[in-house]
Design a protein around this motif. Structure first.
Motif, mmCIF file in Angstrom:
data_model
loop_
_atom_site.group_PDB
_atom_site.id
_atom_site.type_symbol
_atom_site.label_atom_id
_atom_site.label_comp_id
_atom_site.label_asym_id
_atom_site.label_seq_id
_atom_site.Cartn_x
_atom_site.Cartn_y
_atom_site.Cartn_z
ATOM 1 N N VAL A 182 16.549 -20.186 9.173
ATOM 2 C CA VAL A 182 15.261 -20.032 9.859
ATOM 3 C C VAL A 182 14.995 -18.558 10.176
ATOM 4 O O VAL A 182 13.905 -18.034 9.936
ATOM 5 N N VAL A 183 16.025 -17.879 10.695
ATOM 6 C CA VAL A 183 15.881 -16.462 11.015
ATOM 7 C C VAL A 183 15.648 -15.646 9.747
ATOM 8 O O VAL A 183 14.806 -14.733 9.717
ATOM 9 N N GLY A 184 16.380 -15.973 8.678
ATOM 10 C CA GLY A 184 16.193 -15.261 7.411
ATOM 11 C C GLY A 184 14.782 -15.416 6.869
ATOM 12 O O GLY A 184 14.178 -14.441 6.383
ATOM 13 N N THR A 185 14.253 -16.629 6.958
ATOM 14 C CA THR A 185 12.876 -16.872 6.507
ATOM 15 C C THR A 185 11.882 -16.080 7.354
ATOM 16 O O THR A 185 10.942 -15.468 6.835
ATOM 17 N N LEU A 186 12.106 -16.095 8.661
ATOM 18 C CA LEU A 186 11.226 -15.355 9.569
ATOM 19 C C LEU A 186 11.267 -13.858 9.263
ATOM 20 O O LEU A 186 10.231 -13.185 9.256
ATOM 21 N N LEU A 187 12.468 -13.344 8.955
ATOM 22 C CA LEU A 187 12.601 -11.925 8.642
ATOM 23 C C LEU A 187 11.895 -11.575 7.329
ATOM 24 O O LEU A 187 11.342 -10.477 7.192
ATOM 25 N N MET A 188 11.922 -12.489 6.361
ATOM 26 C CA MET A 188 11.209 -12.230 5.098
ATOM 27 C C MET A 188 9.707 -12.124 5.344
ATOM 28 O O MET A 188 9.049 -11.224 4.822
ATOM 29 N N VAL A 189 9.172 -13.049 6.145
ATOM 30 C CA VAL A 189 7.736 -13.010 6.448
ATOM 31 C C VAL A 189 7.398 -11.749 7.232
ATOM 32 O O VAL A 189 6.421 -11.048 6.928
ATOM 33 N N LEU A 190 8.218 -11.448 8.234
ATOM 34 C CA LEU A 190 7.977 -10.243 9.031
ATOM 35 C C LEU A 190 8.139 -8.979 8.192
ATOM 36 O O LEU A 190 7.439 -7.988 8.419
ATOM 37 N N GLY A 191 9.068 -9.008 7.240
ATOM 38 C CA GLY A 191 9.238 -7.859 6.359
ATOM 39 C C GLY A 191 7.991 -7.597 5.539
ATOM 40 O O GLY A 191 7.557 -6.442 5.388
ATOM 41 N N TYR A 192 7.397 -8.658 5.013
ATOM 42 C CA TYR A 192 6.165 -8.522 4.233
ATOM 43 C C TYR A 192 5.024 -8.003 5.106
ATOM 44 O O TYR A 192 4.320 -7.049 4.735
ATOM 45 N N VAL A 193 4.855 -8.616 6.287
ATOM 46 C CA VAL A 193 3.777 -8.195 7.186
ATOM 47 C C VAL A 193 4.000 -6.759 7.652
ATOM 48 O O VAL A 193 3.057 -5.962 7.730
ATOM 49 N N SER A 194 5.253 -6.414 7.945
ATOM 50 C CA SER A 194 5.556 -5.055 8.403
ATOM 51 C C SER A 194 5.277 -4.026 7.318
ATOM 52 O O SER A 194 4.782 -2.925 7.604
ATOM 53 N N PHE A 195 5.586 -4.377 6.067
ATOM 54 C CA PHE A 195 5.273 -3.467 4.965
ATOM 55 C C PHE A 195 3.774 -3.205 4.891
ATOM 56 O O PHE A 195 3.334 -2.053 4.761
ATOM 57 N N LEU A 196 2.978 -4.256 4.984
ATOM 58 C CA LEU A 196 1.522 -4.079 4.945
ATOM 59 C C LEU A 196 1.035 -3.274 6.143
ATOM 60 O O LEU A 196 0.145 -2.422 6.009
ATOM 61 N N PHE A 197 1.625 -3.534 7.308
ATOM 62 C CA PHE A 197 1.209 -2.826 8.516
ATOM 63 C C PHE A 197 1.499 -1.329 8.405
ATOM 64 O O PHE A 197 0.642 -0.487 8.719
ATOM 65 N N LEU A 198 2.690 -0.979 7.944
ATOM 66 C CA LEU A 198 3.036 0.435 7.785
ATOM 67 C C LEU A 198 2.182 1.093 6.703
ATOM 68 O O LEU A 198 1.787 2.258 6.835
ATOM 69 N N SER A 199 1.892 0.349 5.644
ATOM 70 C CA SER A 199 1.013 0.881 4.592
ATOM 71 C C SER A 199 -0.382 1.127 5.149
ATOM 72 O O SER A 199 -1.018 2.149 4.859
ATOM 73 N N PHE A 200 -0.846 0.185 5.956
ATOM 74 C CA PHE A 200 -2.161 0.302 6.591
ATOM 75 C C PHE A 200 -2.223 1.546 7.477
ATOM 76 O O PHE A 200 -3.168 2.339 7.396
ATOM 77 N N ILE A 201 -1.205 1.730 8.320
ATOM 78 C CA ILE A 201 -1.189 2.877 9.222
ATOM 79 C C ILE A 201 -1.123 4.185 8.438
ATOM 80 O O ILE A 201 -1.837 5.148 8.732
ATOM 81 N N GLY A 202 -0.233 4.222 7.423
ATOM 82 C CA GLY A 202 -0.069 5.446 6.649
ATOM 83 C C GLY A 202 -1.337 5.869 5.935
ATOM 84 O O GLY A 202 -1.742 7.042 6.001
ATOM 85 N N TYR A 203 -1.991 4.909 5.282
ATOM 86 C CA TYR A 203 -3.203 5.274 4.542
ATOM 87 C C TYR A 203 -4.371 5.534 5.487
ATOM 88 O O TYR A 203 -5.209 6.408 5.226
ATOM 89 N N ALA A 204 -4.441 4.784 6.597
ATOM 90 C CA ALA A 204 -5.498 5.040 7.578
ATOM 91 C C ALA A 204 -5.380 6.461 8.120
ATOM 92 O O ALA A 204 -6.391 7.139 8.349
ATOM 93 N N PHE A 205 -4.146 6.924 8.318
ATOM 94 C CA PHE A 205 -3.924 8.295 8.789
ATOM 95 C C PHE A 205 -4.457 9.296 7.761
ATOM 96 O O PHE A 205 -5.144 10.256 8.107
ATOM 97 N N LEU A 206 -4.142 9.059 6.484
ATOM 98 C CA LEU A 206 -4.618 9.962 5.432
ATOM 99 C C LEU A 206 -6.137 9.887 5.278
ATOM 100 O O LEU A 206 -6.807 10.919 5.139
ATOM 101 N N TYR A 207 -6.681 8.672 5.315
ATOM 102 C CA TYR A 207 -8.122 8.506 5.138
ATOM 103 C C TYR A 207 -8.887 9.249 6.218
ATOM 104 O O TYR A 207 -9.928 9.871 5.960
ATOM 105 N N GLY A 208 -8.375 9.195 7.451
ATOM 106 C CA GLY A 208 -9.058 9.851 8.556
ATOM 107 C C GLY A 208 -9.065 11.367 8.459
ATOM 108 O O GLY A 208 -9.801 12.026 9.204
ATOM 109 N N ARG A 209 -8.266 11.913 7.554
ATOM 110 C CA ARG A 209 -8.181 13.366 7.409
ATOM 111 C C ARG A 209 -8.766 13.871 6.093
ATOM 112 O O ARG A 209 -8.591 15.033 5.740
ATOM 113 N N MET A 210 -9.451 13.001 5.377
ATOM 114 C CA MET A 210 -10.114 13.437 4.149
ATOM 115 C C MET A 210 -11.371 14.223 4.489
ATOM 116 O O MET A 210 -12.050 13.941 5.480
ATOM 117 N N ARG A 211 -11.681 15.185 3.664
ATOM 118 C CA ARG A 211 -12.799 16.084 3.918
ATOM 119 C C ARG A 211 -14.127 15.324 3.928
ATOM 120 O O ARG A 211 -14.376 14.455 3.099
#
Length: 338
Positions: free
Chosen positions: A124-153
């Motif tokens: 159960v914990v392993g399954t939860l970690l897989m789902v959280l891993g996927y969501v966390s990857f998207l979240f970090l990608s979202f934050i990283g690109y949002a940071f870059l987008y906000g600094r485009m000319r």
């Protein structure tokens, strides 16, 4: 070597995506994948590094993986308490607190699985970690690109500056959050005006209708705020019908198309909202870049989580499908063990 090749491929896709349209969530995913495979390549290359360097890096990685979640949970909980004190107990203000408690809850389940040696709980914990891993990857990608987008000319040839409304205080007064947008919109307007001919001076659109608890439309209060501070009243157009961000986009787009078909614009909102607003602008067919205005630091975590949840659900067919697939894998593993 393979990881570096894959990272280069995703980096190329990211660059092509940005050139084609900055306002795509796929750009964030490509960037996240490029960074992920680059990191894997660097870790794999540690076996060729001097022993001292390899050990130091591995210790640092283990410390981040073990202590990072604890520190993050603590910071989120502290921020959540501050949000409740300053902004009230609305559900949107509880997001950082709930995220922090959620991390602590998962860590508790992991500890229970280890201490009880329960195979079922481990799966159960392993399954939860897989789902959280996927969501966390998207979240970090979202934050990283949002940071870059906000600094485009900022584009220099835009004809309009659109400032999105965000609610009034006392029925007619512009609150600090909205004032920050208006001040940023004025800066953008002045930057564009410096580079344009007199007969092509940009126009600023204040966008926001009248809510049930407001005495005047938001766009009127926004325009009054600017005029009172010396902004030329003849360069303001008021869009006073919208109730949501989507309607801000659609109704402002209609005003621009009626006056200058095919015109480009710069849309102003708060920094935490800029990337999602850009996704909405693209969906609404608005030819515009989105820029952000400063937001109080304590407000940022909960607001960013809220923005990510909205984007995640915008692509719910894919995201919920992948999460369901991961849960199914866990269920199959559990059935096999039993």
């Amino acid at each position: 070597m393979f990881a570096y090749v894959v990272a280069a491929v995703f980096l190329g896709l990211f660059g092509a995506g940005v050139l084609r349209d900055r306002r795509r969530f796929s750009n964030a995913v490509y960037l996240g994948l490029a960074v992920t495979f680059l990191g894997l390549g660097l870790l794999a290359g540690l076996e060729d590094a001097p022993p001292g360097v390899a050990v130091t890096v591995m210790v640092l990685v283990l410390l981040v993986l073990s202590l990072g979640p604890v520190a993050l949970a603590g910071l989120l909980c502290a921020n959540g308490v501050k949000m409740v004190r300053k902004e009230g107990r609305r559900p949107a203000n509880l997001l950082s607190l709930l995220a922090g408690l959620g991390i602590l809850g998962v860590m508790g389940l992991m500890a229970a699985a280890v201490l009880t040696h329960s195979t079922t709980l481990g799966i159960v914990v392993g399954t939860l970690l897989m789902v959280l891993g996927y969501v966390s990857f998207l979240f970090l990608s979202f934050i990283g690109y949002a940071f870059l987008y906000g600094r485009m000319r900022i584009r220099r040839d835009a004809d309009y500056v659109v400032v999105l409304g965000s609610g009034l205080v006392g029925g007619r007064r512009v609150p600090p959050l909205l004032a920050s947008r208006l001040d940023r919109g004025r800066q953008v307007f002045e930057t564009l005006a410096e580079r344009r001919e007199v007969d092509r001076t940009p126009v600023l659109i204040t966008s926001g209708g009248q809510g049930p608890d407001e005495e005047v439309p938001e766009s009127h209060a926004m325009a009054d705020y600017l005029v009172e501070r010396g902004f030329p009243a003849d360069r303001i157009v008021r869009e006073d019908r919208s109730r949501t961000t989507e309607e801000n986009m659609l109704f402002s787009h209609a005003l621009m198309e009626a006056e200058r078909p095919g015109a480009e614009c710069v849309i102003v909102t708060n920094n935490f909202h800029a990337f999602r607003a850009a996704l909405m602008a693209r969906k609404a067919g608005v030819n515009g870049q989105v820029v952000g205005s400063p937001t109080a630091a304590y407000f940022w975590p909960s607001a960013t989580i809220r923005e990510f949840v909205a984007v995640f659900l915008q692509f719910k067919a894919v995201n919920l499908g992948i999460c369901s697939g991961l849960v199914l894998v866990g269920a199959m593993a559990l059935a096999f063990v039993r």
